[in-house]
Each structure stands twice: as structure tokens, then as C-alpha cells.
Motif scaffolding. Sequence first.
Motif, PDB file in Angstrom:
ATOM      1  N   THR A  23      31.000   2.561  62.766  1.00 28.20           N
ATOM      2  CA  THR A  23      29.603   2.474  63.188  1.00 28.20           C
ATOM      3  C   THR A  23      28.893   3.821  63.316  1.00 28.20           C
ATOM      4  O   THR A  23      27.668   3.882  63.193  1.00 28.20           O
ATOM      5  CB  THR A  23      29.502   1.749  64.544  1.00 28.20           C
ATOM      6  N   THR A  61      36.414   0.602  66.107  1.00 27.91           N
ATOM      7  CA  THR A  61      35.188   0.257  65.360  1.00 27.91           C
ATOM      8  C   THR A  61      34.188   1.400  65.380  1.00 27.91           C
ATOM      9  O   THR A  61      33.243   1.414  64.575  1.00 27.91           O
ATOM     10  CB  THR A  61      34.512  -1.002  65.924  1.00 27.91           C
ATOM     11  N   LEU A  85      27.740  -2.614  62.984  1.00 32.87           N
ATOM     12  CA  LEU A  85      29.098  -3.071  62.679  1.00 32.87           C
ATOM     13  C   LEU A  85      28.957  -4.371  61.898  1.00 32.87           C
ATOM     14  O   LEU A  85      28.540  -5.392  62.442  1.00 32.87           O
ATOM     15  CB  LEU A  85      29.899  -3.305  63.963  1.00 32.87           C
TER      16      LEU A  85
END
Length: 394
Positions: A334, A330, A202
Motif C-alpha cells: 500500500t 500489507t 490495498l
Amino acid sequence: MAKTIIPIGPYHPLQEEPEFFILTVEGEKVVDIDVHIGYNHRGIEKLSETKTFDQSTFVIERICGICSTSHPFAYTRAVEDIIPIEVPERAKYIRTIIAEGERIHSHLLWLGLAGHFLGYDTVFMWTWKLREEILDVMEILTGNRNNYAMFKPGGVRRDIKSEDIPVVIKKIDSIVPTLEMLKKAVIDDPVIHARTKGIGVLSKEDAINYCALGPTARASGVARDVRKNSPYGAYDKVEWDMIVTHNGDVFDKLVVRVLEVFESIKIIKNCFLNLPGGEIDANIKDIPPGEGIGHIEAPRGECFHYVRSDGTNRPVRHKVRAPTFMNLPTYKATVIGEDISDATIILAAIDPCYCCTERMTVCNIKRKKIYSGKDLIKLSREKTKILRNKMGVK
């Protein structure tokens, strides 16, 4: 190459709670991800609005067992923000001690599960043995290993006995040598490196754009921690360091949590050494009309509570935003481009907590109320009855 859909969940051996992830893969590579939420509604916010301000503390403590201090800490700060009122100094220190004890056991629980996900059960057994010692400490201080029932608007419910402090410090010190060994194992072990370094990265830019929180953000170089940036409790009165790394991969998220355990130990010991005397409760009698917000740094990141009062003895609105709500998106940044075999550890790296995240009180379509909280509960019970009949369960 043909694309294939691989579902993870809503029930999966590596997910402690129900959630549904749809992976689109080409060969062994993930090329797209879709997240379906909403499998874990328990109506906590609505329940809170049916309780007194004091009773609500016990309800929201049960949003999550692992976060059973994070939510009441944020909630009580929100209520205190309505009045506003200053919590006694001794209560601030006690709150901080309990919160950091929870952070240690939460991080150790995650680290053990991460080892288990990687097939490294030695790490799992080490960390969970250490976690038992911390749960023993919490039992000494509060009477409970989880759901400590320590917090209340205006302070804490129970004091810490002076005779318990040396016992607690000795127990905490006893886990440090094993923690040091564990830290070296994580930093040096080639198996852990192979499965975590450069995996599920990330970037700092993505962490900011997705508004990532807690260790998920700090592992990507975002130096944000409510304990430092907006101090509360005793965090601005004792020495400790914010842990920040910069690679943003699963390994760095692991490192941040391991090192934060050492900082939590430092905070607890400093709080005990500087624990002031005096009252532990401001003895709040009435809550005036108004709005309040409370935010704290939970083990997974910023936990935010909003409370509105109309001057009665119950909140008329209580809203919770848990850190997983921000960290979960997120996953899209990722996991795409990674191997299928790494998909679950990349998800686990944010330390997701779905029971903290998912609450719903009213379902609206085009501003028209379709289902209230009571309607949803009624539908759920009716569906359960149908399923029980199908299975022949009385």
C-alpha cells in the motif's frame, strides 16, 4: 534521481509502540519499504505456560489493553475446545456484549488517532469523548474500564445485573446522535477526503494474497468476518450486518470502522433484549490432555489462540497469532508509490497493535537453541543495568 533512506521508528511520535520501518524514497515518492520487528517482546506465551489455565486468562488479558477481551475470548474458546464443552447460553450473550463494547471503544480510539495523524484534532476530541461514555458502560458492566476480567474457561466470572441494563442502554443510545454527526463529517468533509481517498490502496487481490484480516480486508471487498463465517457467542442469534466496501484505500478503512460501531451498538442492544436466564459458568474442574484452538473476530481481525494440555492444571504450549501479524505485511503493497507525507496514515490505517503481535520464547539458529526465554530476560536486565550506569541512574 537519487534514492534516500528515511527511517520511521523504532520510536516515533505517531507510533504508540516501537517498530522500525525503513522507507526508500525518490524525491517525495516511496519506492521501497523494509519492516524490522522484534522491539516489544514481553514473554507472554512463556508466562502463560507457568500459570494454571484459570490464571493464564489474566496474563493474556494483558497482552494489550485495547484488546483485553479479544485475547481471553479466543483463549477460553481454545481451552473449551480441548474438553470439549458447551458454554451456558447466558454466558455466550454476556461474552458477546463485552466483546462488542470493546470493539466500539477500539474503533473510536483508532478514529481519534487517525484524525490526530491528519492534523484534524476536532475528530480526535469528538471520538475520544464518545469513547469515554463506552468506557463508563464497561465499568458499569464489569467494574473496569479496561482489562475487564470477565472471561474464564467455561463461561464468565460475573453476571450482568438486571438493574444495570436500562442504564447501559440509555448511555449507549446517548452517543448515537454524535456518532451520526461524525459519520456525516467523515463522508462529507473535503479535508478528510483529500488525505484519505485513493491513498494507500490495498486491492482485493493483494488483500487475499497477504491474508489480510478484519476491517483491513473488508475495506478491500473481502467479505470475511469470523462472527459471520464461523459464528460463536451470540452472533448467530441476533441481527447485524457485515460491513464491506471495495476501494481498499484509507478512506474505506475509515468508513468500515465507523459503520461497524453502529453494528456493534445494534448487537449489544439485541443481546440485552434477548438475554436468556440461567447459569453463567460451566464449572470446569479438569482439563484433559489434548489440543484446542480458539478464534474470534477482534476489532483488528481474526485473533487465533492455540493451547495444548498434558492433563495437568497448566498449558504446556500456548501460541497466539494476533491480526496485526497478518495485516502488517500489507504495508508493502500500500505504501510504495505514495508520498512520504501519507506514509504514516497508510500504516495507521491497518490499526497496528505491536504488543499483540510480537512474542518470542526461544531463539533458534540452525535448530540449535541459542537463547531460552529466561536467557532473553536475563540479557535484557543486564543491558538495562549497563544503560542505567552510563546515565548515572541508581
